[in-house]
Design a protein around this motif. Structure first.
Motif, short mmCIF file in Angstrom:
data_model
loop_
_atom_site.label_atom_id
_atom_site.label_comp_id
_atom_site.label_asym_id
_atom_site.label_seq_id
_atom_site.Cartn_x
_atom_site.Cartn_y
_atom_site.Cartn_z
N ILE A 62 17.94 -27.40 23.78
CA ILE A 62 17.13 -27.14 22.59
C ILE A 62 18.05 -26.80 21.42
O ILE A 62 19.02 -26.05 21.60
CB ILE A 62 16.17 -25.96 22.86
N LEU B 295 10.88 -20.24 30.21
CA LEU B 295 10.91 -21.71 30.24
C LEU B 295 10.27 -22.21 31.52
O LEU B 295 10.72 -21.92 32.62
CB LEU B 295 12.36 -22.20 30.12
N TRP C 17 17.18 -35.28 35.09
CA TRP C 17 16.77 -35.00 33.71
C TRP C 17 16.51 -36.29 32.96
O TRP C 17 16.92 -37.38 33.40
CB TRP C 17 17.79 -34.15 32.95
N GLY D 282 15.47 -32.68 28.99
CA GLY D 282 14.83 -31.71 29.87
C GLY D 282 14.75 -32.21 31.29
O GLY D 282 14.78 -33.42 31.54
N ARG E 287 8.40 -25.90 33.09
CA ARG E 287 8.24 -27.31 32.80
C ARG E 287 6.82 -27.70 33.13
O ARG E 287 6.20 -27.16 34.03
CB ARG E 287 9.24 -28.13 33.62
N HIS F 131 19.05 -24.22 27.79
CA HIS F 131 18.18 -23.12 28.19
C HIS F 131 17.84 -23.31 29.66
O HIS F 131 17.34 -24.36 30.04
CB HIS F 131 16.90 -23.11 27.34
N ALA G 286 16.22 -37.67 28.65
CA ALA G 286 16.39 -37.30 27.25
C ALA G 286 15.82 -38.40 26.38
O ALA G 286 15.91 -39.58 26.71
CB ALA G 286 17.86 -37.08 26.93
N GLU H 162 16.16 -27.09 29.65
CA GLU H 162 15.98 -27.92 28.46
C GLU H 162 17.16 -27.68 27.55
O GLU H 162 17.65 -26.55 27.44
CB GLU H 162 14.69 -27.53 27.71
N GLN I 54 13.84 -43.35 26.87
CA GLN I 54 14.63 -42.26 27.43
C GLN I 54 15.83 -42.80 28.18
O GLN I 54 15.82 -43.92 28.67
CB GLN I 54 13.80 -41.43 28.43
N THR J 149 12.66 -30.20 22.14
CA THR J 149 13.42 -30.51 23.34
C THR J 149 14.04 -31.91 23.25
O THR J 149 13.33 -32.88 23.02
CB THR J 149 12.51 -30.46 24.58
#
Length: 425
Positions: A271, A256, A311, A290, A258, A163, A313, A269, A127, A287
């Motif tokens: 999306i 939504l 966040w 997020g 988490r 989102h 990813a 997120e 990530q 996703t």
RNA sequence: GCGAUCGUAGCUCAGUUGGUUAGAGCGCCGGUUUGUGGUACCGGAGGUCGCGGGUUCGAACCCCGUCGAUCGCCCCA
């Protein structure tokens, strides 16, 4: 002869165009995070198990069944990090990074989760991660999200939407949760098996259940908006209006939530849009990025209350959307047509490389086929070094891609040492 | 943790209802041709058919188990 060991299930060896895509994601992230003045941080890949169990929440799937935990030789329980946030929070507390607060941090690297592998999901995955610690204002959320949005654009990823939801502050969230439990408990027998279990462990998750049996009751479930305090509502309004000002497109996603316990207020997120090319590339792993606000996390690790938002990813998922990146063609290929010219060729490639030109030497295998082999790499310039029949040196310089960098300089440097007949340039 | 599909040279794949020494293309290595050229031809290396059992006179093919991959559920990035 012993058997060749296999790679561990869910791990991957990345090479070639896929590795280039992976590197492209990381390089782009590094470039963008500097634009936003996020500072680099490196943390250990493993921590005491309690760092994660306390921060993430004992009842979450991540902690209860997905951690790679083991006892070290001293008998202490350690865990390979399943996420970045808990470790960053621990580092923040143990190093007194309060002195830098508010601090914007960025990192990337491998994470580990014991899950069934499938498309876009691995046991060792990677990530990129961005966090703002010590900033409680909605402006921090806006900046963090603007950076995420900017990154996706720099990566050339289309068809992905932010989102956005709010879980309210701690009190709002608890009140909403209680109302949801009450709502779903009345129809418990008609819910899916999974959701009956979720009712006890994580009722918020029922909201985004894919099961039709659940969706009937989701429509008229209590809404978070009805439980928001004035402060929580003002906070969310500030975030959304800030995003509008920053030019970040978003959509409200009331259901939504988490998975991890520490989230408060903003949750989000990115999306892929339904039916988009991006959605097709990702399979069921939808996703790609997020995160959210986690104002309560520092306290769970014994620190002073410290607001924070962040966040993460998945690099593999982003790389899938970016698509395979071609490795750059070599700028100059040098072919040794006669072994007697080997040292000249070594001298030439080392000179060219020191000039900053990517260069490959072809001097092995059948002399007859070296030229063809070099040709196949599609170089910008192909230089061959040979001997004439009378034993004198001879070389040529074939340009196949005129626009390579430093070509004139390279040619000048080369011809200052080795003659090139006019008819071969 | 649950379900589905799939595992044959380095890669992509053939392999007919179970039947002799398991094949092709690409790639790799070598040779011949060409002789400033991404050519063509010839040859070579490389496979315990994922692994282990079973059925059968005989298994790459059928059955069971196991490991792995892929896809989905759960969950997540």
């Amino acid at each position: 002869m012993s058997k060749t060991p296999q790679a561990i299930r869910g791990t991957q060896d990345i090479f070639g165009a896929d590795a280039e895509a992976f590197a492209f994601v990381v390089e782009t992230f590094e470039r963008v995070r500097k634009l936003y003045r996020f500072r680099r941080a490196e943390m250990p890949v493993f921590e005491k198990t309690e760092v994660f169990s306390r921060a993430i929440g004992e009842t979450t799937d991540v902690v209860s069944k997905e951690m790679y935990s083991f006892d070290d030789r001293g008998g202490e329980s350690l865990t390979l990090r399943p996420e970045f946030t808990a470790g960053i929070a621990r580092a923040f507390l143990s190093n007194g990074w309060q002195q830098h607060a508010p601090v914007k941090l960025a990192t990337h690297g491998p994470l580990f989760r014991y899950e069934r592998p499938q498309k876009g999901r691995y046991r060792q995955f990677h990530q990129i991660d961005a966090e703002i610690i010590g900033a409680g204002e909605p402006q921090a959320d806006v900046e963090l999200l603007a950076m995420a949005d900017h990154l996706l654009k720099e990566l050339g990823i289309e068809g992905v939407t932010l989102h956005l939801n709010t879980l309210g502050d701690g009190d709002s969230r608890e009140a909403w949760r209680a109302a949801l439990v009450e709502h779903f408990r009345e129809v418990k027998d008609e819910l899916s098996e999974d959701s009956q279990e979720r009712l006890e462990k994580n009722p918020l998750r029922i909201l985004d259940s894919k099961d039709r049996r659940d969706q009937r009751f989701v429509a008229d479930a209590p809404k978070i908006d009805d439980f928001l305090t004035d402060e929580a509502k003002a906070f969310f309004d500030a975030v959304t209006s800030g995003l509008d000002a920053a030019g970040v497109k978003w959509t409200r996603a009331e259901s939504l939530v988490r998975g991890l316990d520490y989230y408060r207020h903003t949750a989000f997120e990115f999306i892929p849009d339904e039916g988009s090319e991006a959605a097709g590339k990702l399979g069921s792993q939808s996703t790609i990025l997020g995160g959210g606000r986690y104002d309560g996390l520092m306290e769970s690790l014994g620190g002073a209350p410290t607001p924070a938002v962040g966040w993460a990813a998945g690099i593999e998922r982003l790389a899938m959307l970016v698509g395979a990146q071609e490795e750059k063609r070599v700028e100059i290929a040098v072919v040794v047509e006669n072994s007697a010219r080997e040292h000249d060729a070594i001298a030439a490639v080392s000179m060219l490389r020191r000039m900053g030109i990517s260069t490959e030497l072809f001097a092995t295998g059948s002399p007859r086929k070296r030229y063809d082999k070099a040709r196949k790499t599609d170089p910008g310039v192909l230089v061959s070094m040979d001997l004439r029949e009378d034993g004198t040196a001879r070389q040529n310089w074939v340009v196949t891609l005129p626009e390579i960098t430093l070509q004139d300089e390279a040619f000048a440097a080369f011809t200052s040492r080795w003659d090139i007949p006019d008819d071969t340039y």
